[in-house]
Design a protein around this motif. Structure first.
Motif, PDB file in Angstrom:
ATOM      1  N   LYS A 101      42.369  58.144  31.915  1.00  0.00           N
ATOM      2  CA  LYS A 101      43.345  57.541  32.819  1.00  0.00           C
ATOM      3  C   LYS A 101      42.606  57.044  34.046  1.00  0.00           C
ATOM      4  O   LYS A 101      41.825  57.775  34.649  1.00  0.00           O
ATOM      5  CB  LYS A 101      44.401  58.571  33.215  1.00  0.00           C
ATOM      6  CG  LYS A 101      45.254  59.029  32.056  1.00  0.00           C
ATOM      7  CD  LYS A 101      46.280  60.053  32.510  1.00  0.00           C
ATOM      8  CE  LYS A 101      47.099  60.513  31.325  1.00  0.00           C
ATOM      9  NZ  LYS A 101      47.959  61.633  31.686  1.00  0.00           N
ATOM     10  N   LEU A 102      42.854  55.806  34.427  1.00  0.00           N
ATOM     11  CA  LEU A 102      42.156  55.235  35.571  1.00  0.00           C
ATOM     12  C   LEU A 102      42.445  55.994  36.853  1.00  0.00           C
ATOM     13  O   LEU A 102      41.590  56.092  37.728  1.00  0.00           O
ATOM     14  CB  LEU A 102      42.504  53.758  35.741  1.00  0.00           C
ATOM     15  CG  LEU A 102      41.805  52.826  34.754  1.00  0.00           C
ATOM     16  CD1 LEU A 102      42.294  51.402  34.951  1.00  0.00           C
ATOM     17  CD2 LEU A 102      40.304  52.882  34.909  1.00  0.00           C
ATOM     18  N   ASP A 103      43.641  56.545  36.993  1.00  0.00           N
ATOM     19  CA  ASP A 103      43.957  57.328  38.187  1.00  0.00           C
ATOM     20  C   ASP A 103      43.038  58.545  38.273  1.00  0.00           C
ATOM     21  O   ASP A 103      42.518  58.873  39.338  1.00  0.00           O
ATOM     22  CB  ASP A 103      45.409  57.783  38.180  1.00  0.00           C
ATOM     23  CG  ASP A 103      46.372  56.622  38.346  1.00  0.00           C
ATOM     24  OD1 ASP A 103      45.927  55.571  38.839  1.00  0.00           O
ATOM     25  OD2 ASP A 103      47.542  56.776  37.984  1.00  0.00           O
ATOM     26  N   ASP A 120      39.565  57.597  39.226  1.00  0.00           N
ATOM     27  CA  ASP A 120      39.472  56.958  40.526  1.00  0.00           C
ATOM     28  C   ASP A 120      38.973  55.520  40.378  1.00  0.00           C
ATOM     29  O   ASP A 120      38.279  55.003  41.240  1.00  0.00           O
ATOM     30  CB  ASP A 120      38.563  57.778  41.458  1.00  0.00           C
ATOM     31  CG  ASP A 120      38.784  57.421  42.925  1.00  0.00           C
ATOM     32  OD1 ASP A 120      39.848  56.852  43.236  1.00  0.00           O
ATOM     33  OD2 ASP A 120      37.886  57.694  43.740  1.00  0.00           O
ATOM     34  N   GLY A 121      39.297  54.908  39.248  1.00  0.00           N
ATOM     35  CA  GLY A 121      38.919  53.517  39.009  1.00  0.00           C
ATOM     36  C   GLY A 121      37.513  53.316  38.504  1.00  0.00           C
ATOM     37  O   GLY A 121      37.178  52.268  37.999  1.00  0.00           O
ATOM     38  N   ARG A 122      36.645  54.301  38.637  1.00  0.00           N
ATOM     39  CA  ARG A 122      35.240  54.154  38.227  1.00  0.00           C
ATOM     40  C   ARG A 122      34.963  55.075  37.046  1.00  0.00           C
ATOM     41  O   ARG A 122      35.329  56.235  37.060  1.00  0.00           O
ATOM     42  CB  ARG A 122      34.312  54.509  39.379  1.00  0.00           C
ATOM     43  CG  ARG A 122      32.858  54.241  39.046  1.00  0.00           C
ATOM     44  CD  ARG A 122      31.992  54.352  40.241  1.00  0.00           C
ATOM     45  NE  ARG A 122      32.188  53.164  41.053  1.00  0.00           N
ATOM     46  CZ  ARG A 122      31.637  52.972  42.234  1.00  0.00           C
ATOM     47  NH1 ARG A 122      30.880  53.893  42.755  1.00  0.00           N
ATOM     48  NH2 ARG A 122      31.857  51.876  42.908  1.00  0.00           N
ATOM     49  N   TYR A 123      34.323  54.527  36.030  1.00  0.00           N
ATOM     50  CA  TYR A 123      33.989  55.315  34.851  1.00  0.00           C
ATOM     51  C   TYR A 123      32.793  54.690  34.142  1.00  0.00           C
ATOM     52  O   TYR A 123      32.394  53.564  34.445  1.00  0.00           O
ATOM     53  CB  TYR A 123      35.182  55.429  33.901  1.00  0.00           C
ATOM     54  CG  TYR A 123      35.719  54.104  33.411  1.00  0.00           C
ATOM     55  CD1 TYR A 123      35.306  53.570  32.197  1.00  0.00           C
ATOM     56  CD2 TYR A 123      36.639  53.390  34.174  1.00  0.00           C
ATOM     57  CE1 TYR A 123      35.794  52.350  31.759  1.00  0.00           C
ATOM     58  CE2 TYR A 123      37.130  52.179  33.738  1.00  0.00           C
ATOM     59  CZ  TYR A 123      36.706  51.658  32.528  1.00  0.00           C
ATOM     60  OH  TYR A 123      37.186  50.461  32.098  1.00  0.00           O
ATOM     61  N   PHE A 140      31.878  50.896  35.049  1.00  0.00           N
ATOM     62  CA  PHE A 140      33.051  50.065  35.329  1.00  0.00           C
ATOM     63  C   PHE A 140      33.712  50.499  36.622  1.00  0.00           C
ATOM     64  O   PHE A 140      33.706  51.677  36.972  1.00  0.00           O
ATOM     65  CB  PHE A 140      34.092  50.228  34.207  1.00  0.00           C
ATOM     66  CG  PHE A 140      33.714  49.584  32.912  1.00  0.00           C
ATOM     67  CD1 PHE A 140      34.228  48.346  32.569  1.00  0.00           C
ATOM     68  CD2 PHE A 140      32.855  50.218  32.028  1.00  0.00           C
ATOM     69  CE1 PHE A 140      33.897  47.755  31.368  1.00  0.00           C
ATOM     70  CE2 PHE A 140      32.515  49.632  30.818  1.00  0.00           C
ATOM     71  CZ  PHE A 140      33.041  48.398  30.493  1.00  0.00           C
ATOM     72  N   ASP A 141      34.296  49.535  37.309  1.00  0.00           N
ATOM     73  CA  ASP A 141      35.241  49.801  38.388  1.00  0.00           C
ATOM     74  C   ASP A 141      36.531  49.134  37.930  1.00  0.00           C
ATOM     75  O   ASP A 141      36.611  47.906  37.882  1.00  0.00           O
ATOM     76  CB  ASP A 141      34.758  49.236  39.708  1.00  0.00           C
ATOM     77  CG  ASP A 141      35.634  49.673  40.865  1.00  0.00           C
ATOM     78  OD1 ASP A 141      36.621  50.402  40.630  1.00  0.00           O
ATOM     79  OD2 ASP A 141      35.338  49.293  42.007  1.00  0.00           O
ATOM     80  N   HIS A 142      37.464  49.938  37.545  1.00  0.00           N
ATOM     81  CA  HIS A 142      38.674  49.497  36.850  1.00  0.00           C
ATOM     82  C   HIS A 142      38.259  48.777  35.570  1.00  0.00           C
ATOM     83  O   HIS A 142      37.739  49.424  34.678  1.00  0.00           O
ATOM     84  CB  HIS A 142      39.586  48.699  37.764  1.00  0.00           C
ATOM     85  CG  HIS A 142      40.197  49.564  38.826  1.00  0.00           C
ATOM     86  ND1 HIS A 142      39.568  49.816  40.020  1.00  0.00           N
ATOM     87  CD2 HIS A 142      41.347  50.273  38.846  1.00  0.00           C
ATOM     88  CE1 HIS A 142      40.317  50.642  40.732  1.00  0.00           C
ATOM     89  NE2 HIS A 142      41.401  50.942  40.040  1.00  0.00           N
ATOM     90  N   TYR A 143      38.425  47.471  35.474  1.00  0.00           N
ATOM     91  CA  TYR A 143      38.086  46.781  34.228  1.00  0.00           C
ATOM     92  C   TYR A 143      36.854  45.887  34.358  1.00  0.00           C
ATOM     93  O   TYR A 143      36.542  45.135  33.441  1.00  0.00           O
ATOM     94  CB  TYR A 143      39.290  45.974  33.739  1.00  0.00           C
ATOM     95  CG  TYR A 143      40.468  46.870  33.457  1.00  0.00           C
ATOM     96  CD1 TYR A 143      40.500  47.666  32.322  1.00  0.00           C
ATOM     97  CD2 TYR A 143      41.527  46.953  34.351  1.00  0.00           C
ATOM     98  CE1 TYR A 143      41.567  48.515  32.068  1.00  0.00           C
ATOM     99  CE2 TYR A 143      42.609  47.798  34.105  1.00  0.00           C
ATOM    100  CZ  TYR A 143      42.606  48.574  32.966  1.00  0.00           C
ATOM    101  OH  TYR A 143      43.666  49.417  32.718  1.00  0.00           O
ATOM    102  N   ASP A 144      36.158  45.965  35.469  1.00  0.00           N
ATOM    103  CA  ASP A 144      34.979  45.119  35.693  1.00  0.00           C
ATOM    104  C   ASP A 144      33.703  45.931  35.533  1.00  0.00           C
ATOM    105  O   ASP A 144      33.578  47.030  36.097  1.00  0.00           O
ATOM    106  CB  ASP A 144      35.006  44.521  37.109  1.00  0.00           C
ATOM    107  CG  ASP A 144      36.218  43.628  37.323  1.00  0.00           C
ATOM    108  OD1 ASP A 144      36.553  42.863  36.397  1.00  0.00           O
ATOM    109  OD2 ASP A 144      36.810  43.694  38.413  1.00  0.00           O
TER     110      ASP A 144
END
Length: 129
Positions: free
Chosen positions: A45-47, A50-53, A105-109
């Motif tokens: 889950k992106l939440d 924290d948007g980064r994975y 990634f940061d969200h989808y980028d």
């Protein structure tokens, strides 16, 4: 390059035409590899992330792969996948000679990518916490 006609599997062409066709064929093959290799979807889950994975491609029995996963997992959500034949062929084609292959990634980028055990890169993301 000579302009005399050369017999090829696709007919008679000049040397210049042949070099253009070969170049376009290589580019088309490269694009075909890009189309076949897709970065797997993020399954967390992106939440929570924290948007980064990170998504990490590994190979069986790779100590550097396991260490990279373990160390990056301390600072972000990590999904890892064993690279299949298509991914390995693509990585070789683009010049990757060592595993793991890491995408941050940061969200989808995609904001960063590298191959091999890069402690400098891993530390960069540990310090960002």
């Amino acid at each position: 390059m000579s302009n005399r006609m050369i017999r090829t599997e696709y007919g008679y062409v000049s040397g210049i035409e042949r070099s253009i066709i070969e170049k376009l064929s290589r580019e088309e093959k490269h694009m075909h590899h890009k189309e076949k290799l897709e970065v797997p979807p993020f399954t967390g889950k992106l939440d929570e992330a924290d948007g980064r994975y990170a998504i990490i491609f590994t190979k069986p029995g790779c100590v550097k792969c396991r260490q990279t996963i373990r160390q990056l997992s301390n600072s972000m959500t990590v999904n890892h996948y064993q690279a299949d034949d298509t991914a390995i062929a693509y990585f070789k084609y683009i010049g990757v000679r060592s595993m793991p292959v890491v995408f941050i990634f940061d969200h989808y980028d995609i904001i960063d990518q590298w191959c091999d055990m890069r402690t400098d890169k891993i530390n960069q993301y540990k310090e960002a916490d």
